[in-house]
Design an enzyme around this catalytic site. Structure first.
Site, PDB file in Angstrom:
ATOM      1  N   LYS A 119     -11.377  -0.096   9.771  1.00  0.00           N
ATOM      2  CA  LYS A 119     -12.083  -1.156   8.776  1.00  0.00           C
ATOM      3  C   LYS A 119     -12.203  -2.873  10.200  1.00  0.00           C
ATOM      4  CE  LYS A 119      -7.652  -0.246   5.679  1.00  0.00           C
ATOM      5  NZ  LYS A 119      -8.796   0.149   4.531  1.00  0.00           N
ATOM      6  N   GLN A 152      -5.569  -5.432   6.787  1.00  0.00           N
ATOM      7  CA  GLN A 152      -6.121  -5.769   6.120  1.00  0.00           C
ATOM      8  C   GLN A 152      -7.088  -7.497   6.832  1.00  0.00           C
ATOM      9  OE1 GLN A 152      -8.874  -4.994   3.646  1.00  0.00           O
ATOM     10  NE2 GLN A 152      -6.915  -3.484   3.463  1.00  0.00           N
ATOM     11  N   HIS A 189       0.873  -1.181   0.089  1.00  0.00           N
ATOM     12  CA  HIS A 189       0.240   0.489  -0.098  1.00  0.00           C
ATOM     13  C   HIS A 189       0.585   1.579   0.187  1.00  0.00           C
ATOM     14  CE1 HIS A 189      -2.619   3.473   1.447  1.00  0.00           C
ATOM     15  NE2 HIS A 189      -3.851   2.513   1.112  1.00  0.00           N
ATOM     16  N   CYS A 198      -4.564   2.531  -3.834  1.00  0.00           N
ATOM     17  CA  CYS A 198      -2.590   3.028  -3.161  1.00  0.00           C
ATOM     18  C   CYS A 198      -2.295   1.917  -3.863  1.00  0.00           C
ATOM     19  CB  CYS A 198      -3.133   3.500  -1.974  1.00  0.00           C
ATOM     20  SG  CYS A 198      -4.213   4.475  -1.354  1.00  0.00           S
ATOM     21  N   ASP A 225       2.494  -4.603   8.077  1.00  0.00           N
ATOM     22  CA  ASP A 225       0.872  -4.011   7.966  1.00  0.00           C
ATOM     23  C   ASP A 225      -0.572  -5.111   7.914  1.00  0.00           C
ATOM     24  OD1 ASP A 225      -1.469  -2.230   6.732  1.00  0.00           O
ATOM     25  OD2 ASP A 225      -0.327  -1.904   4.688  1.00  0.00           O
TER      26      ASP A 225
END
Length: 413
Positions: free
Chosen positions: A232, A209, A129, A371, A206
């Site tokens: 999220k 998600q 990202h 992104c 990261d």
């Protein structure tokens, strides 16, 4: 890998907690499939926000009065709740930021600007990202370090042989997305952490998600840093989390300066507060942090293993349904080996046009490069449409997506 075996969710009961899902557009019920960007927020979390502002709204760590004490306790306990959720040792390892992007920048600037120099290397992947890619790219330019990228193969997986070539004794940081927000690829972050640590490098995961959608334990994956966002995972916007191993955070200099992050200030010198407060300068997102803890309670009441199973089953079903059409290109690994999203394109139709037509049928998907511009360049696509799933989505909603795409196909024929 396949989908996780678990008891099915009571989706209709869950949907009742999300009044926004009852909206209709010109008589057509909303189908919300943009959860990788932002999930919806249940009544329980909204109630926690309202309770804060109605009953104990106050600044934290700065008042002796009752409201400030209540707010301070709730805010600190929210750090404890997050630590427990991801398997951190203590609240000292949990820094509240405003999103994953700020968490990335905090490490890149507070650690990277001080530790990186010419000859040092940061290893990323081609599926990163922009929050990771652009941040490390810019810090490398300022420090003289080099950024290298692990290849993504034709199926959407990381080339682990290439990773083993790139991660060397010159590597100082390996920063990898856990689940690609475009490909749905679930990366072997524990294996990559082992590689990084074999060369005395740090591992940054990261988790934007992954943390909202499956059990993630920072000890099991041996991450030195982990970042994710509340919006999220049924929480509010404006709250993110940076996990860092305590010795590393303790050695880092602050990223922002001001109130609450200091211990003592004179006209000549300042010293810093204890962790995690030394990284939370100024009035923090108090309510959002408290609401994030409520969102975690909500998800854990469901069970993160069941959340994972549900969204992976929906992603596999969507992959299979979309694969029925020869003029739809799907990006990433097979349907039974991906996170809960599917990015695709209808032949000769720009993703923005596809999304606009789907919107006419009240089907909300994402369209653009998500992104991940360099990854889309590699895929040979200027953009893609993306359907992403969460705890309140159903197979029937996937069917509505496919039906709407059939109508879109006719419009562009």
């Amino acid at each position: 890998m396949g989908t996780t075996e678990s008891a099915p969710l009571a989706v209709e009961d869950i949907r009742a907690d999300f009044p926004i899902l009852e909206r209709e557009f010109d008589g057509t019920p909303l189908v919300y499939l943009d959860n990788a960007a932002t999930s919806q927020t249940p009544d329980q979390v909204v109630d926690a926000i309202v309770e804060y502002y109605r009953t104990y709204n106050s600044n934290v760590h700065r008042g002796i009065h009752q409201l400030s004490q209540e707010a301070s306790i709730a805010y600190e306990e929210a750090h404890d709740r997050v630590a427990e959720f991801i398997g951190a040792e203590s609240r000292e390892e949990i820094v509240f930021t405003k999103n994953t992007t700020e968490s990335m920048n905090l490490v890149a600037y507070a650690w990277g600007l001080n530790e990186l120099g010419p000859g040092d290397e940061v290893v990323l992947t081609e599926m990163e990202h922009h929050a990771s890619l652009v941040t490390w790219q810019q810090v490398a330019k300022r420090t003289g370090a080099t950024v290298k990228f692990v290849r993504v193969d034709d199926e959407g997986y990381l080339d682990m042989d290439h990773a083993r070539e790139l991660i060397t004794d010159d590597t100082e940081m390996v920063s990898v997305v856990h689940i690609s927000n475009t490909l749905g690829t679930i990366n072997p972050v524990a294996d990559l952490a082992d590689l990084a640590h074999d060369h005395d490098a740090y591992m940054f995961v990261d988790g934007a998600q992954s943390v909202p959608t499956r059990p993630v334990d920072v000890g099991e994956i041996d991450a030195d840093f982990l970042a994710f966002s509340g919006h999220k995972m049924c929480g509010p916007t404006g709250i993110g989390v940076l996990y860092g191993k305590e010795p590393i955070l303790d050695a880092m200099q602050p990223y922002l300066y001001g109130g609450d992050m200091i211990r003592k200030v004179t006209f000549e010198e300042s010293t810093w507060n204890e962790l995690p407060w030394k990284f939370e300068a100024g009035t923090p997102n108090i309510c959002q942090g408290i609401a994030l803890a409520e969102a975690i309670d909500y998800l854990e009441d469901i069970g993160m293993d069941r959340v994972q199973a549900h969204e992976e089953q929906l992603a596999e079903y969507a992959y299979d349904r979309l694969s029925e059409f020869e003029d739809i290109e799907i990006y990433g690994p097979p349907g039974d080996d991906r996170g809960g999203l599917v990015a695709f394109n209808l032949d000769a139709v720009h993703a923005h046009d596809t999304s606009e037509i789907l919107n006419e049928f009240a089907v909300a998907v994402r369209a653009g490069d998500h992104c991940t511009q360099p990854l889309h360049d590699k895929l040979g696509a200027p953009a893609s449409a993306r359907a992403s799933f969460y705890i309140y989505n159903t197979r029937e909603e996937v069917d509505k997506l496919v039906e709407a795409l059939a109508d879109a196909r006719e419009l562009f024929a």
